[in-house]
Design an enzyme around this catalytic site. Structure first.
Site, PDB file in Angstrom:
ATOM      1  N   LYS A  33       0.843  -1.192   0.000  1.00  0.00           N
ATOM      2  CA  LYS A  33       0.000   0.000   0.000  1.00  0.00           C
ATOM      3  C   LYS A  33       0.875   1.237   0.000  1.00  0.00           C
ATOM      4  O   LYS A  33       1.674   1.448   0.903  1.00  0.00           O
ATOM      5  CB  LYS A  33      -0.928   0.037   1.221  1.00  0.00           C
ATOM      6  CG  LYS A  33      -1.993   1.119   1.065  1.00  0.00           C
ATOM      7  CD  LYS A  33      -2.630   1.520   2.371  1.00  0.00           C
ATOM      8  CE  LYS A  33      -1.784   2.571   3.045  1.00  0.00           C
ATOM      9  NZ  LYS A  33      -2.548   3.604   3.767  1.00  0.00           N
ATOM     10  N   ASP A  60      -3.280   4.371  -2.272  1.00  0.00           N
ATOM     11  CA  ASP A  60      -4.230   4.973  -1.319  1.00  0.00           C
ATOM     12  C   ASP A  60      -4.172   6.489  -1.473  1.00  0.00           C
ATOM     13  O   ASP A  60      -3.591   7.189  -0.646  1.00  0.00           O
ATOM     14  CB  ASP A  60      -3.845   4.532   0.103  1.00  0.00           C
ATOM     15  CG  ASP A  60      -4.871   4.959   1.130  1.00  0.00           C
ATOM     16  OD1 ASP A  60      -5.988   5.352   0.744  1.00  0.00           O
ATOM     17  OD2 ASP A  60      -4.553   4.906   2.333  1.00  0.00           O
ATOM     18  N   LYS A  62      -6.918   8.533  -1.980  1.00  0.00           N
ATOM     19  CA  LYS A  62      -8.114   9.196  -1.432  1.00  0.00           C
ATOM     20  C   LYS A  62      -8.554  10.369  -2.310  1.00  0.00           C
ATOM     21  O   LYS A  62      -8.697  11.506  -1.848  1.00  0.00           O
ATOM     22  CB  LYS A  62      -7.851   9.661   0.009  1.00  0.00           C
ATOM     23  CG  LYS A  62      -7.569   8.499   0.974  1.00  0.00           C
ATOM     24  CD  LYS A  62      -7.446   8.967   2.404  1.00  0.00           C
ATOM     25  CE  LYS A  62      -7.354   7.845   3.414  1.00  0.00           C
ATOM     26  NZ  LYS A  62      -6.088   7.077   3.386  1.00  0.00           N
ATOM     27  N   ASP A  65     -12.696  15.122  -5.837  1.00  0.00           N
ATOM     28  CA  ASP A  65     -12.787  16.339  -6.646  1.00  0.00           C
ATOM     29  C   ASP A  65     -14.046  16.220  -7.498  1.00  0.00           C
ATOM     30  O   ASP A  65     -14.836  15.288  -7.292  1.00  0.00           O
ATOM     31  CB  ASP A  65     -11.511  16.486  -7.509  1.00  0.00           C
ATOM     32  CG  ASP A  65     -11.175  17.945  -7.810  1.00  0.00           C
ATOM     33  OD1 ASP A  65     -12.086  18.692  -8.235  1.00  0.00           O
ATOM     34  OD2 ASP A  65     -10.009  18.336  -7.629  1.00  0.00           O
ATOM     35  N   THR A 116     -10.869   8.405  10.374  1.00  0.00           N
ATOM     36  CA  THR A 116     -10.923   8.087  11.807  1.00  0.00           C
ATOM     37  C   THR A 116     -10.404   9.242  12.668  1.00  0.00           C
ATOM     38  O   THR A 116     -10.537   9.214  13.883  1.00  0.00           O
ATOM     39  CB  THR A 116     -10.136   6.809  12.130  1.00  0.00           C
ATOM     40  OG1 THR A 116      -8.831   6.931  11.589  1.00  0.00           O
ATOM     41  CG2 THR A 116     -10.819   5.589  11.568  1.00  0.00           C
ATOM     42  N   ARG A 208       3.133  -0.071  10.740  1.00  0.00           N
ATOM     43  CA  ARG A 208       4.147  -0.017  11.802  1.00  0.00           C
ATOM     44  C   ARG A 208       4.398  -1.321  12.553  1.00  0.00           C
ATOM     45  O   ARG A 208       5.551  -1.583  12.918  1.00  0.00           O
ATOM     46  CB  ARG A 208       3.813   1.124  12.761  1.00  0.00           C
ATOM     47  CG  ARG A 208       4.126   2.483  12.139  1.00  0.00           C
ATOM     48  CD  ARG A 208       3.448   3.611  12.860  1.00  0.00           C
ATOM     49  NE  ARG A 208       1.995   3.512  12.752  1.00  0.00           N
ATOM     50  CZ  ARG A 208       1.164   4.389  13.289  1.00  0.00           C
ATOM     51  NH1 ARG A 208       1.615   5.404  13.990  1.00  0.00           N
ATOM     52  NH2 ARG A 208      -0.134   4.242  13.124  1.00  0.00           N
TER      53      ARG A 208
HETATM   54  O1  C5P Z   1      -0.929   1.936  12.048  1.00  0.00           O
HETATM   55  P1  C5P Z   1      -0.299   1.362  10.823  1.00  0.00           P
HETATM   56  O2  C5P Z   1       1.112   1.791  10.621  1.00  0.00           O
HETATM   57  O3  C5P Z   1      -0.472  -0.132  10.725  1.00  0.00           O
HETATM   58  O4  C5P Z   1      -1.155   2.018   9.672  1.00  0.00           O
HETATM   59  C1  C5P Z   1      -1.141   1.455   8.404  1.00  0.00           C
HETATM   60  C2  C5P Z   1      -1.813   2.354   7.404  1.00  0.00           C
HETATM   61  O5  C5P Z   1      -3.191   2.452   7.676  1.00  0.00           O
HETATM   62  C3  C5P Z   1      -1.277   3.760   7.366  1.00  0.00           C
HETATM   63  O6  C5P Z   1      -0.969   4.034   6.009  1.00  0.00           O
HETATM   64  C4  C5P Z   1      -2.389   4.621   7.870  1.00  0.00           C
HETATM   65  O7  C5P Z   1      -2.471   5.823   7.155  1.00  0.00           O
HETATM   66  C5  C5P Z   1      -3.611   3.779   7.623  1.00  0.00           C
HETATM   67  N1  C5P Z   1      -4.634   3.962   8.653  1.00  0.00           N
HETATM   68  C6  C5P Z   1      -5.879   4.412   8.292  1.00  0.00           C
HETATM   69  N2  C5P Z   1      -6.866   4.564   9.217  1.00  0.00           N
HETATM   70  C7  C5P Z   1      -6.624   4.283  10.507  1.00  0.00           C
HETATM   71  C8  C5P Z   1      -5.368   3.816  10.901  1.00  0.00           C
HETATM   72  C9  C5P Z   1      -4.382   3.666   9.930  1.00  0.00           C
HETATM   73  O8  C5P Z   1      -6.124   4.652   7.114  1.00  0.00           O
HETATM   74  N3  C5P Z   1      -7.583   4.431  11.383  1.00  0.00           N
END
Ligand code: C5P
Length: 227
Positions: A33, A60, A62, A65, A116, A208
């Site tokens: 991703k 991704d 998003k 427009d 979120t 992460r």
């Molecule tokens: O927290 P982590 O590093 O696993 O996040 C992975 C991806 O998910 C990131 O690219 C983050 O932008 C996205 N993400 C999201 N909505 C969330 C948490 C994480 O789109 N609530």
């Protein structure tokens, strides 16, 4: 081999570091991703470089427009052959319809519903009444009506949305593997990759917990083993 639902979120600013990480774990993930940050920094060149690893690419971006602009942007992505592209459901039905019509044949278009980072007060300030959960369900319905493939949703809501959209394609981020220790009782309620999968997730976006692990391969293999 069965399809691996894990997509590695490559949220690493440097291209060489992103490639090194992806190369390390590529046998254990189903795709990569790449977000807005990566795309703004490295553009088509960066995507091409990552695609050389041979994994499906999820852009991704998003997009949000007017329909004509989003459709043109989707067309400009054909050359990258992405497997998945995101748009904002709040862009409206016509925008989503045109995005899907302009997408490549093998490209799934999925909608982001409510970020979120927004709570009920933020929505109210923007003129939207109701909870983020209600708004997410409303936008999921709109995305389905517009002919999109699915939506991005949290692990908490994927089961409920899957019940109302049986053949939808659901992308679930924000996952945290079970640590196996009892020491995280004061943390926010989290969803494990396995729970999201059981709830009907098609893709598990994980960043992460893999990228920041001392041993990313061991981390992703441990997650894989729970699925
Ligand atoms: O927290 P982590 O590093 O696993 O996040 C992975 C991806 O998910 C990131 O690219 C983050 O932008 C996205 N993400 C999201 N909505 C969330 C948490 C994480 O789109 N609530």
């Amino acid at each position: 081999m069965h399809h691996n639902p894990i997509y590695l979120a490559v949220d690493v600013p440097r291209l060489d570091a992103a490639e090194a990480l992806a190369r390390k774990v590529k046998e254990h993930v189903g795709g990569l991703k790449l977000g807005l940050e990566f795309f703004c920094a490295h553009g088509h060149h960066g995507v091409h470089e990552m695609a050389k690893l041979g994994l499906p690419i999820f852009l991704d971006l998003k997009l949000h427009d007017i329909p004509n602009t989003v459709a043109a942007a989707m067309q400009s992505l054909h050359v990258l052959e992405p497997a998945i592209v995101t748009v904002h459901a709040s862009g409206g039905r016509a925008m989503m319809e045109d995005a899907k019509a302009a997408a490549g044949e093998n490209c799934k278009v999925v909608a982001v519903t409510v970020l979120t980072s927004l709570d009920e007060r933020d929505l109210a300030r923007a003129g939207v009444s109701g909870t983020p959960h209600d708004q997410a369900l409303r936008l999921a319905e709109l995305a389905e009506a517009a002919g999109l493939d699915g939506i991005v949703c949290s692990g908490h809501e994927v089961a409920a949305i899957h019940r109302q959209w049986r053949n939808g394609f659901f992308v679930v981020p924000g996952l945290r593997p079970a640590t196996g220790t009892e020491g995280n009782g004061d943390q926010k309620r989290t969803v494990t990759p396995r729970e999201a999968r059981d709830g009907g997730a098609s893709v598990l976006v994980i960043g992460r917990p893999i990228s920041r692990a001392d041993d990313p391969v061991a981390a992703v293999r441990a997650i894989e083993a729970t699925l």
